[in-house]
Enzyme design. Structure first.
Site, short mmCIF file in Angstrom:
data_model
loop_
_atom_site.label_atom_id
_atom_site.label_comp_id
_atom_site.label_asym_id
_atom_site.label_seq_id
_atom_site.Cartn_x
_atom_site.Cartn_y
_atom_site.Cartn_z
N CYS A 276 79.11 23.47 -29.95
CA CYS A 276 79.29 24.91 -30.18
C CYS A 276 78.26 25.45 -31.15
CB CYS A 276 80.71 25.17 -30.69
SG CYS A 276 81.02 26.91 -30.97
N TYR B 28 80.28 29.79 -15.84
CA TYR B 28 80.00 30.71 -16.95
C TYR B 28 78.67 30.41 -17.63
CZ TYR B 28 81.35 27.74 -20.99
OH TYR B 28 81.41 26.77 -21.96
N ARG C 29 84.30 30.25 -10.34
CA ARG C 29 85.53 29.62 -9.87
C ARG C 29 86.56 29.60 -11.01
NH1 ARG C 29 86.82 24.04 -9.23
NH2 ARG C 29 84.79 23.51 -10.01
N CYS D 124 78.12 27.82 -28.00
CA CYS D 124 78.57 29.19 -28.28
C CYS D 124 77.66 29.99 -29.24
CB CYS D 124 79.95 29.20 -28.92
SG CYS D 124 80.93 27.72 -28.75
N GLY E 213 78.14 22.08 -14.46
CA GLY E 213 79.31 21.42 -15.02
C GLY E 213 78.96 20.46 -16.13
N LYS F 94 73.90 30.51 -28.18
CA LYS F 94 74.02 31.28 -26.94
C LYS F 94 74.30 32.75 -27.24
CE LYS F 94 77.90 31.94 -25.38
NZ LYS F 94 78.89 31.35 -24.54
N ASP G 211 86.80 18.57 -25.85
CA ASP G 211 86.23 18.49 -24.50
C ASP G 211 86.33 17.09 -23.88
OD1 ASP G 211 85.54 21.10 -24.89
OD2 ASP G 211 83.40 20.85 -24.44
N GLU H 133 91.10 52.33 -23.78
CA GLU H 133 92.30 53.15 -23.56
C GLU H 133 92.75 53.10 -22.09
OE1 GLU H 133 91.91 57.52 -23.92
OE2 GLU H 133 89.75 57.24 -23.79
N ARG I 150 76.23 26.62 -4.75
CA ARG I 150 76.72 26.03 -3.48
C ARG I 150 77.97 26.75 -2.96
NH1 ARG I 150 79.57 20.41 -5.56
NH2 ARG I 150 81.06 21.51 -6.81
N HIS J 224 91.44 57.35 -28.09
CA HIS J 224 90.47 58.14 -27.34
C HIS J 224 89.29 58.53 -28.19
CE1 HIS J 224 89.27 60.71 -24.04
NE2 HIS J 224 89.10 61.69 -24.89
N GLU K 46 75.71 33.14 -18.04
CA GLU K 46 75.27 33.54 -19.38
C GLU K 46 73.77 33.36 -19.54
OE1 GLU K 46 79.42 32.99 -21.85
OE2 GLU K 46 77.97 31.37 -21.97
N SER L 152 83.31 20.67 -33.14
CA SER L 152 84.38 21.60 -33.55
C SER L 152 85.68 20.87 -33.87
CB SER L 152 84.64 22.60 -32.43
OG SER L 152 83.44 23.21 -32.02
N GLY L 153 86.10 19.99 -32.96
CA GLY L 153 87.38 19.32 -33.12
C GLY L 153 87.35 18.23 -34.18
N GLY M 229 77.18 28.31 -10.56
CA GLY M 229 77.77 29.64 -10.53
C GLY M 229 78.89 29.82 -11.53
N THR N 106 85.90 26.00 -27.75
CA THR N 106 85.87 25.65 -29.17
C THR N 106 87.20 25.88 -29.90
OG1 THR N 106 83.52 25.76 -29.46
CG2 THR N 106 84.83 26.39 -31.37
C1 LIG Z 1 75.99 26.41 -23.32
C2 LIG Z 1 77.40 26.37 -23.82
C3 LIG Z 1 78.02 27.52 -24.24
C4 LIG Z 1 79.33 27.49 -24.69
N1 LIG Z 1 79.90 28.67 -25.08
C5 LIG Z 1 81.19 28.67 -25.53
C6 LIG Z 1 81.79 29.88 -25.96
O1 LIG Z 1 81.20 30.96 -25.90
N2 LIG Z 1 83.07 29.82 -26.43
C7 LIG Z 1 83.76 28.64 -26.49
O2 LIG Z 1 84.91 28.63 -26.95
N3 LIG Z 1 83.20 27.48 -26.08
C8 LIG Z 1 81.93 27.47 -25.61
N4 LIG Z 1 81.36 26.29 -25.20
C9 LIG Z 1 82.18 25.06 -25.23
C10 LIG Z 1 82.25 24.47 -26.64
O3 LIG Z 1 80.95 24.24 -27.13
C11 LIG Z 1 83.04 23.18 -26.61
O4 LIG Z 1 84.31 23.44 -26.03
C12 LIG Z 1 83.27 22.61 -28.01
O5 LIG Z 1 82.06 22.38 -28.67
C13 LIG Z 1 84.09 21.31 -27.92
O6 LIG Z 1 84.23 20.74 -29.18
P1 LIG Z 1 84.42 19.17 -29.31
O7 LIG Z 1 84.70 18.92 -30.76
O8 LIG Z 1 85.38 18.68 -28.32
O9 LIG Z 1 83.02 18.52 -28.90
P2 LIG Z 1 81.54 18.83 -29.35
O10 LIG Z 1 81.42 20.10 -30.08
O11 LIG Z 1 80.71 18.65 -28.13
O12 LIG Z 1 81.22 17.68 -30.39
C14 LIG Z 1 81.12 16.34 -30.01
C15 LIG Z 1 80.14 15.66 -30.94
O13 LIG Z 1 80.23 14.26 -30.76
C16 LIG Z 1 78.94 13.70 -30.87
N5 LIG Z 1 78.98 12.38 -30.24
C17 LIG Z 1 79.18 12.10 -28.92
N6 LIG Z 1 79.24 10.77 -28.73
C18 LIG Z 1 79.09 10.19 -29.95
C19 LIG Z 1 79.09 8.84 -30.41
N7 LIG Z 1 79.29 7.82 -29.58
N8 LIG Z 1 78.90 8.62 -31.72
C20 LIG Z 1 78.71 9.65 -32.60
N9 LIG Z 1 78.72 10.94 -32.22
C21 LIG Z 1 78.92 11.22 -30.91
C22 LIG Z 1 78.05 14.71 -30.19
O14 LIG Z 1 76.71 14.59 -30.60
C23 LIG Z 1 78.68 16.02 -30.64
O15 LIG Z 1 78.08 16.51 -31.82
C24 LIG Z 1 80.04 26.27 -24.75
C25 LIG Z 1 79.42 25.09 -24.34
C26 LIG Z 1 78.11 25.13 -23.88
C27 LIG Z 1 77.45 23.86 -23.44
#
Ligand SMILES: Cc1cc2nc3c(=O)[nH]c(=O)nc-3n(C[C@H](O)[C@H](O)[C@H](O)COP(=O)(O)OP(=O)(O)OC[C@H]3O[C@@H](n4cnc5c(N)ncnc54)[C@H](O)[C@@H]3O)c2cc1C
Length: 458
Positions: free
Chosen positions: A42, A179, A206, A47, A263, A50, A304, A442, A200, A437, A183, A14-15, A177, A312
């Site tokens: 994501c 999200y 939390r 996301c 985690g 899921k 992340d 509401e 645990r 309503h 889910e 995403s980022g 325990g 995301t």
């Molecule tokens: C099961 C689950 C459900 C989620 N549900 C939600 C939700 O409902 N809403 C929400 O907002 N967020 C949700 N999230 C969190 C969300 O997915 C992350 O916050 C988001 O994807 C973070 O984006 P990012 O760009 O930091 O990293 P990521 O999207 O994780 O992208 C990082 C990328 O870097 C790549 N990478 C890693 N190391 C290397 C390397 N050395 N060389 C090349 N590529 C590499 C990885 O393969 C990955 O594709 C969920 C996460 C999970 C696990």
């Protein structure tokens, strides 16, 4: 030119994708490397898939509720391979769109792992070639934490594998325990599996408001998921085609799938960050300032991997702000206050702002407004699920500090409540809004009576 590229982005999630596109559109020469699939967690295994599984799981409750509304639903059955494959097709479609958008923006993409050699050099995993860039952006996200010291840990799976299961497990044991645990409990329970959560802690979720946590405990159990609190696993063993888990209580539990949702770790291991001297915190996250710059001038990190707020929209905002700051000459510090979040459990949760406990720590006096009710939609059915709504306000100024909801459509409601909380409006202004309503929402603008806090806001 001193460097081959202006920016090397490691990770196309995403980022990373957002940052690469905006930087390239601003005229920078940008390259991105992705070791798995473009789109990141994501889109590929978070996301998006899921939420589709959650939608799929919702049908069982609708079918159970249908007779109250006069419907007879005969012969309903569920096919996991159909849902799984449809979700995966959609994931592939989205990944292809992300790939095309990068190309359209003029970004060069490598489908391989990348690691740092020094503060301006990245090495590609497959070809071994080294590429130099003026700046490097670490956007590698996070990965599921697995308790490596647990005997038999390899018999368990993480959320990564849960999307691709060959068949729907009859019995699912979920460890954790938070999200993700809740889910997947919702998904598997809704699709027909027997689900048990082992956690645990003595409460779920939390970080969320204590009333919401207590409400969810009751509702998750009421829904039919077995909760075992204050327990951990001591070992996993093969039991025919299934897995036998021994709990810290001594009990043995057999399941077809043991899913660890305890985690996620920032993805910094083996990245070579030490070669450039990038500082990490004790959790392994890259330490950055409000402009996402690390301890090394040429290296930035977003999303992340910085472990600030692992969502995301935050990663996307981080990436955009980085590109604006560096390439559009618009310094943009990221504001991580009042970020709404959701849990797509049963019932779903939406929350924004301070919990009651947080607010009591930061303000002299707070007002609490709370209601719990069985929503209208359930009245003609046997569905006993209840909704909880809670508002936290500063007693001094009347300003809204937090809105917390567990109930049908809570995430949709809270996205809009977040506009009000972020804008800093007062409870009085909120109350001046006319009710719509008949809706569940509401109730939020009709909450007039302050309540005493129930339970201890730990
Ligand atoms: C099961 C689950 C459900 C989620 N549900 C939600 C939700 O409902 N809403 C929400 O907002 N967020 C949700 N999230 C969190 C969300 O997915 C992350 O916050 C988001 O994807 C973070 O984006 P990012 O760009 O930091 O990293 P990521 O999207 O994780 O992208 C990082 C990328 O870097 C790549 N990478 C890693 N190391 C290397 C390397 N050395 N060389 C090349 N590529 C590499 C990885 O393969 C990955 O594709 C969920 C996460 C999970 C696990």
């Amino acid at each position: 030119m001193k460097y081959e590229y202006d920016l090397f982005v490691i990770g196309a999630g995403s980022g990373g994708v957002r940052a690469a596109r905006i930087a390239s559109q601003a005229g920078a020469r940008v390259v991105v490397a992705e070791e798995y699939r473009i789109g990141g967690t994501c889109v590929i295994r978070g996301c998006v898939p899921k939420k589709f599984l959650v939608y799929g799981a919702e049908f069982s409750q609708m079918i159970a509720d249908a007779p109250g509304y006069g419907w007879t639903v005969g012969g309903a059955s569920f096919s996991w391979p159909t849902l799984r494959d449809n979700v995966q097709s959609e994931v592939s479609r989205l990944s292809a769109i992300y790939t095309a958008n990068l190309a359209k923006a003029g970004v060069t993409a490598f489908a391989e792992r990348a690691e740092l050699v020094d503060a301006h050099t990245v090495k590609l995993g497959k070809s071994g070639s080294e590429i130099t860039a003026e700046r490097i952006l670490i956007a590698t996200g996070g990965k599921p934490y697995l308790p490596e010291e647990l005997p038999g840990v390899e018999l368990g799976i993480s959320s990564n594998e849960a999307f691709l299961l060959e068949k729907l497990p009859e019995r699912v044991l979920i460890v954790g325990g938070g999200y993700v645990a809740l889910e997947f409990a919702n998904i598997f329970h809704g699709l027909g599996s027997k689900v048990r959560i082992v956690h645990r802690g003595d409460q779920l979720l939390r970080g969320f408001d204590h009333d919401l946590r207590a409400h969810m405990h009751i509702e998750v159990e009421r829904g039919g998921t077995q909760l075992t609190m204050k327990a951990t696993l001591t070992k996993l063993e093969k039991a025919g085609g299934a897995v036998s888990a021994t709990l810290s209580t001594g009990e043995k539990v057999e399941a077809d799938i043991v899913l660890f949702a305890i985690g996620r770790d920032p993805n910094t291991q083996g990245l070579g960050l030490e070669h450039a001297g990038v500082k990490l915190d004790e959790a392994g996250a890259v330490i950055v300032d409000e402009y996402s710059q690390s301890s090394v001038e040429s290296i930035y990190a977003i999303g992340d991997v910085t472990n600030r707020m692992n969502l995301t929209p935050v990663a996307i905002r981080d990436g955009h702000a980085f590109a604006d700051t560096v390439y559009n000459k618009r310094p943009t510090a990221i504001d991580h206050s009042f970020v709404p979040s959701a849990v797509f459990a049963r019932p779903p949760i939406g929350a924004v702002g301070l919990t009651e406990a947080d607010a009591r720590r930061s303000y002299d006096a707070v007002d609490i407004f709370r209601t719990s009710f069985r929503p209208m939609r359930n009245m003609l059915t046997t569905n006993q699920e209840r909704t909880l709504m809670k508002i936290v306000a500063d007693a001094g100024t009347g300003k809204l500090l937090g809105v917390h909801i567990a109930g049908e459509d809570a995430p949709e409601m809270v996205q809009l409540a977040a506009v009000a909380v972020k804008a800093g409006i007062t409870k009085k202004q909120w109350d001046s809004t006319m009710a719509l309503h008949p809706t569940a929402a509401e109730e939020l603008v009709l909450l007039r009576e302050k309540v005493q806090s129930a339970g201890s806001p730990a």
